[in-house]
Design an enzyme around this catalytic site. Structure first.
Site, PDB file in Angstrom:
ATOM      1  CE  LYS A  77      -0.186  -4.519   3.128  1.00  0.00           C
ATOM      2  NZ  LYS A  77      -0.666  -5.837   2.606  1.00  0.00           N
TER       3      LYS A  77
ATOM      4  CE1 TYR B 125      -3.263  -2.429   6.013  1.00  0.00           C
ATOM      5  CE2 TYR B 125      -3.039  -0.083   5.551  1.00  0.00           C
ATOM      6  CZ  TYR B 125      -3.197  -1.385   5.108  1.00  0.00           C
ATOM      7  OH  TYR B 125      -3.275  -1.642   3.753  1.00  0.00           O
TER       8      TYR B 125
ATOM      9  CB  THR C  33      -0.896  -0.007   1.260  1.00  0.00           C
ATOM     10  OG1 THR C  33      -1.470   1.299   1.432  1.00  0.00           O
ATOM     11  CG2 THR C  33      -0.115  -0.347   2.540  1.00  0.00           C
ATOM     12  CG  ASP C  34      -1.073   5.028  -0.926  1.00  0.00           C
ATOM     13  OD1 ASP C  34      -1.607   4.390   0.005  1.00  0.00           O
ATOM     14  OD2 ASP C  34      -1.658   5.950  -1.534  1.00  0.00           O
ATOM     15  CD  GLU C  35      -3.085   3.710   4.733  1.00  0.00           C
ATOM     16  OE1 GLU C  35      -4.253   3.631   4.366  1.00  0.00           O
ATOM     17  OE2 GLU C  35      -2.753   3.752   5.920  1.00  0.00           O
TER      18      GLU C  35
HETATM   19  P1  NAD Z   1     -10.004  -6.738   2.963  1.00  0.00           P
HETATM   20  O1  NAD Z   1      -9.902  -6.439   4.413  1.00  0.00           O
HETATM   21  O2  NAD Z   1     -11.263  -6.404   2.240  1.00  0.00           O
HETATM   22  O3  NAD Z   1      -9.696  -8.287   2.706  1.00  0.00           O
HETATM   23  C1  NAD Z   1      -8.694  -8.984   3.378  1.00  0.00           C
HETATM   24  C2  NAD Z   1      -8.918 -10.474   3.123  1.00  0.00           C
HETATM   25  O4  NAD Z   1      -7.838 -11.189   3.724  1.00  0.00           O
HETATM   26  C3  NAD Z   1     -10.216 -11.023   3.719  1.00  0.00           C
HETATM   27  O5  NAD Z   1     -10.857 -11.871   2.808  1.00  0.00           O
HETATM   28  C4  NAD Z   1      -9.736 -11.804   4.934  1.00  0.00           C
HETATM   29  O6  NAD Z   1     -10.594 -12.891   5.302  1.00  0.00           O
HETATM   30  C5  NAD Z   1      -8.385 -12.284   4.440  1.00  0.00           C
HETATM   31  N1  NAD Z   1      -7.480 -12.625   5.545  1.00  0.00           N
HETATM   32  C6  NAD Z   1      -7.204 -11.885   6.646  1.00  0.00           C
HETATM   33  N2  NAD Z   1      -6.359 -12.543   7.457  1.00  0.00           N
HETATM   34  C7  NAD Z   1      -6.053 -13.714   6.833  1.00  0.00           C
HETATM   35  C8  NAD Z   1      -5.220 -14.810   7.165  1.00  0.00           C
HETATM   36  N3  NAD Z   1      -4.540 -14.834   8.309  1.00  0.00           N
HETATM   37  N4  NAD Z   1      -5.160 -15.842   6.304  1.00  0.00           N
HETATM   38  C9  NAD Z   1      -5.868 -15.853   5.157  1.00  0.00           C
HETATM   39  N5  NAD Z   1      -6.686 -14.827   4.800  1.00  0.00           N
HETATM   40  C10 NAD Z   1      -6.777 -13.781   5.624  1.00  0.00           C
HETATM   41  O7  NAD Z   1      -8.764  -5.994   2.298  1.00  0.00           O
HETATM   42  P2  NAD Z   1      -8.648  -5.256   0.875  1.00  0.00           P
HETATM   43  O8  NAD Z   1      -9.083  -3.852   1.015  1.00  0.00           O
HETATM   44  O9  NAD Z   1      -9.215  -6.114  -0.175  1.00  0.00           O
HETATM   45  O10 NAD Z   1      -7.051  -5.245   0.733  1.00  0.00           O
HETATM   46  C11 NAD Z   1      -6.367  -6.372   0.207  1.00  0.00           C
HETATM   47  C12 NAD Z   1      -4.878  -6.107   0.232  1.00  0.00           C
HETATM   48  O11 NAD Z   1      -4.589  -4.928  -0.518  1.00  0.00           O
HETATM   49  C13 NAD Z   1      -4.330  -5.849   1.632  1.00  0.00           C
HETATM   50  O12 NAD Z   1      -3.080  -6.469   1.728  1.00  0.00           O
HETATM   51  C14 NAD Z   1      -4.195  -4.335   1.714  1.00  0.00           C
HETATM   52  O13 NAD Z   1      -3.147  -3.976   2.573  1.00  0.00           O
HETATM   53  C15 NAD Z   1      -3.873  -3.985   0.273  1.00  0.00           C
HETATM   54  N6  NAD Z   1      -4.303  -2.655  -0.184  1.00  0.00           N
HETATM   55  C16 NAD Z   1      -5.578  -2.225   0.019  1.00  0.00           C
HETATM   56  C17 NAD Z   1      -5.972  -0.976  -0.497  1.00  0.00           C
HETATM   57  C18 NAD Z   1      -7.386  -0.479  -0.323  1.00  0.00           C
HETATM   58  O14 NAD Z   1      -7.651   0.674  -0.679  1.00  0.00           O
HETATM   59  N7  NAD Z   1      -8.328  -1.262   0.156  1.00  0.00           N
HETATM   60  C19 NAD Z   1      -5.047  -0.195  -1.191  1.00  0.00           C
HETATM   61  C20 NAD Z   1      -3.738  -0.677  -1.359  1.00  0.00           C
HETATM   62  C21 NAD Z   1      -3.382  -1.916  -0.872  1.00  0.00           C
HETATM   63  O1  DAU Z   2      -3.999   4.151   0.690  1.00  0.00           O
HETATM   64  C1  DAU Z   2      -4.321   2.805   0.652  1.00  0.00           C
HETATM   65  C2  DAU Z   2      -5.076   2.418   1.902  1.00  0.00           C
HETATM   66  O2  DAU Z   2      -6.376   2.959   1.786  1.00  0.00           O
HETATM   67  C3  DAU Z   2      -5.127   0.923   2.141  1.00  0.00           C
HETATM   68  O3  DAU Z   2      -3.827   0.461   2.374  1.00  0.00           O
HETATM   69  C4  DAU Z   2      -6.019   0.590   3.335  1.00  0.00           C
HETATM   70  O4  DAU Z   2      -6.145  -0.813   3.469  1.00  0.00           O
HETATM   71  C5  DAU Z   2      -7.372   1.193   3.117  1.00  0.00           C
HETATM   72  O5  DAU Z   2      -8.201   0.969   4.248  1.00  0.00           O
HETATM   73  C6  DAU Z   2      -7.250   2.697   2.858  1.00  0.00           C
HETATM   74  O6  DAU Z   2      -6.813   3.388   4.053  1.00  0.00           O
HETATM   75  P1  DAU Z   2      -7.480   4.777   4.499  1.00  0.00           P
HETATM   76  O7  DAU Z   2      -7.273   4.945   5.942  1.00  0.00           O
HETATM   77  O8  DAU Z   2      -7.033   5.875   3.606  1.00  0.00           O
HETATM   78  O9  DAU Z   2      -9.019   4.433   4.137  1.00  0.00           O
HETATM   79  P2  DAU Z   2     -10.389   4.711   4.914  1.00  0.00           P
HETATM   80  O10 DAU Z   2     -11.486   4.371   3.970  1.00  0.00           O
HETATM   81  O11 DAU Z   2     -10.400   4.105   6.262  1.00  0.00           O
HETATM   82  O12 DAU Z   2     -10.357   6.286   5.102  1.00  0.00           O
HETATM   83  C7  DAU Z   2     -10.249   7.159   3.978  1.00  0.00           C
HETATM   84  C8  DAU Z   2     -10.208   8.584   4.513  1.00  0.00           C
HETATM   85  O13 DAU Z   2     -11.483   8.902   5.091  1.00  0.00           O
HETATM   86  C9  DAU Z   2      -9.192   8.790   5.625  1.00  0.00           C
HETATM   87  O14 DAU Z   2      -8.658  10.106   5.522  1.00  0.00           O
HETATM   88  C10 DAU Z   2     -10.024   8.680   6.904  1.00  0.00           C
HETATM   89  C11 DAU Z   2     -11.372   9.234   6.475  1.00  0.00           C
HETATM   90  N1  DAU Z   2     -12.549   8.656   7.154  1.00  0.00           N
HETATM   91  C12 DAU Z   2     -12.686   7.307   7.156  1.00  0.00           C
HETATM   92  C13 DAU Z   2     -13.750   6.697   7.774  1.00  0.00           C
HETATM   93  C14 DAU Z   2     -13.904   5.197   7.804  1.00  0.00           C
HETATM   94  C15 DAU Z   2     -13.513   9.472   7.727  1.00  0.00           C
HETATM   95  O15 DAU Z   2     -13.402  10.716   7.678  1.00  0.00           O
HETATM   96  N2  DAU Z   2     -14.578   8.885   8.334  1.00  0.00           N
HETATM   97  C16 DAU Z   2     -14.747   7.530   8.399  1.00  0.00           C
HETATM   98  O16 DAU Z   2     -15.752   7.059   8.994  1.00  0.00           O
END
Ligand code: NAD
Ligand code: DAU
Length: 342
Positions: free
Chosen positions: A155, A151, A126-128
């Site tokens: 990562k 988190y 992730t970019d985070e």
């Molecule tokens: P998500 O939380 O929706 O899904 C995570 C999945 O992993 C779930 O299906 C969960 O059951 C599974 N999981 C968790 N622990 C596990 C374990 N111990 N063994 C096997 N499976 C397990 O997450 P997402 O938003 O789909 O993100 C997927 C990946 O992409 C993550 O690694 C996250 O860091 C990365 N990512 C997410 C975003 C975003 O915006 N959501 C952006 C960049 C990178």
């Molecule tokens: O940048 C990639 C990341 O994006 C991934 O690695 C993470 O898995 C994913 O959860 C996401 O992280 P963020 O913290 O950016 O996403 P989130 O949707 O939780 O929040 C987006 C923005 O909105 C952040 O600035 C926090 C704000 N927020 C979020 C929630 C849930 C609110 O203001 N209110 C809320 O209730």
């Protein structure tokens, strides 16, 4: 003969979109999806492909060394590791599970992949991990890692292990670092699905702090195509940033959601800020664009219209999550249909 791809975490948001994308567009792969089904893992996300001839689901934990070794003993041509705890707010209240899954889980997969000679390992990061930007500048692959939440620290730990395996053992690991995804099947704890579903229920939208934090939004299909490009053409040992070029303040995207749904801005409720809240993320994805020929194709306007429509059309999907009923799908339907005991 099809190549075997082990996808971990394929029942989550991005993993399920990726599995569906590969099954629909790339017949070079058969997929084994290893997912332990945490609260974020939802088998209903892949209901439409659960009987696909090139797809198998295995319920299990990436930290389970025996299971991972058994799966890899059958051979795998590539591992794509999505499995993680992914929600920043949960990591603030319960950091331990993030270290277990994101760091130790990745280490378990790496050790087994090395042992079994798996020729390619793609870590979905992730970019985070880069931390927070000021008003100017972009994250490049050279930006130092400065994670600010448990988190993102976990990562980053996983990324460093992938790097170390490459440097030490010549292990063929690659890393992608993507910005904020949005689209179908995103768990309604994240900003966009939480706010769309709350607005549809006329509930408050809790905006953290001053609502001016900026995220760089990418439609999930574009991310999936980027991962596919890295799987097929990326260079081992390299990191590839993936981003949408769509920077928006949280308050702006919130007002856009309300506008599309015809709901009043009075639903916006400013609440206490997230501790350690990163101010701005923005990605420079020049490397994947020039090296691998990938580009984002879905504009924010189009992607948001599709996404808002999807949550309107799939109300039952997110209502079953919000009520907790989705967790019964595995026991009640899936095991029966597949002759499994659990
Ligand atoms: P998500 O939380 O929706 O899904 C995570 C999945 O992993 C779930 O299906 C969960 O059951 C599974 N999981 C968790 N622990 C596990 C374990 N111990 N063994 C096997 N499976 C397990 O997450 P997402 O938003 O789909 O993100 C997927 C990946 O992409 C993550 O690694 C996250 O860091 C990365 N990512 C997410 C975003 C975003 O915006 N959501 C952006 C960049 C990178
Ligand atoms: O940048 C990639 C990341 O994006 C991934 O690695 C993470 O898995 C994913 O959860 C996401 O992280 P963020 O913290 O950016 O996403 P989130 O949707 O939780 O929040 C987006 C923005 O909105 C952040 O600035 C926090 C704000 N927020 C979020 C929630 C849930 C609110 O203001 N209110 C809320 O209730």
């Amino acid at each position: 003969m099809a190549q075997k791809m082990l996808v971990t975490g394929g029942c989550g948001f991005i993993g399920s979109n990726f599995v569906r994308h590969i099954l629909a567009n790339n017949d070079r792969y058969e997929i084994v999806n290893l997912d332990t089904l945490t609260y974020a893992g939802n088998l209903e996300n892949l209901r439409d492909v659960e009987n696909h001839p090139r797809y198998t689901f295995v319920k299990g934990d990436i930290c389970d060394e025996d299971l991972v070794n058994r799966l890899l003993a059958d051979g795998a041509d590539v591992i794509v590791n999505f499995a993680a705890e992914s929600h920043v707010d949960r990591s603030i209240t319960d950091p331990g599970v993030f270290v277990r899954v994101n760091v130790l889980g990745t280490q378990t997969l790496l050790a087994a992949a090395k042992e079994h000679g798996v020729p390619r390992f793609v870590q979905i990061s992730t970019d985070e991990v880069y931390g927070s930007l000021g008003p100017e500048g972009l994250f490049t692959e050279e930006t130092p890692l400065q994670p600010n939440s448990p988190y993102s620290a976990a990562k980053a730990g996983a990324d460093l292990l992938v790097r170390a395996y490459h440097q030490t053992y010549g292990f063929p690991g690659l890393i992608t670092r993507c910005s904020n995804n949005y689209g179908p099947y995103q768990f309604p704890e994240k900003l966009i699905p939480l706010f769309i579903s709350n607005a549809l229920e006329d509930k408050p939208l809790p905006l953290y702090g001053d609502g001016m934090n900026v995220r760089d939004w990418i439609y999930v299909d574009d991310h999936c195509r980027g991962i596919e490009a890295v799987v097929e053409k990326g260079r081992p040992g390299e990191v590839y940033n993936i981003g949408g070029n769509n920077e928006l303040a949280n308050v702006t995207i919130t007002k856009e959601i309300l506008k599309q749904l015809g709901k009043p801005e009075s639903l916006i409720t400013f609440v206490k800020d997230r501790p350690g809240h990163d101010r701005r993320y923005a990605i420079d994805s020049t490397k994947i664009q020039t090296e691998l020929g990938w580009q984002p194709t879905v504009s924010l306007a189009d992607g948001m219209a599709r996404t808002v429509q999807w949550y309107q059309d799939h109300r039952e999907w997110w209502e079953r999550i919000k009520s907790g009923e989705y967790m019964e799908y595995y026991d009640r339907h899936y095991c029966q249909a597949h002759g499994l005991k659990e």
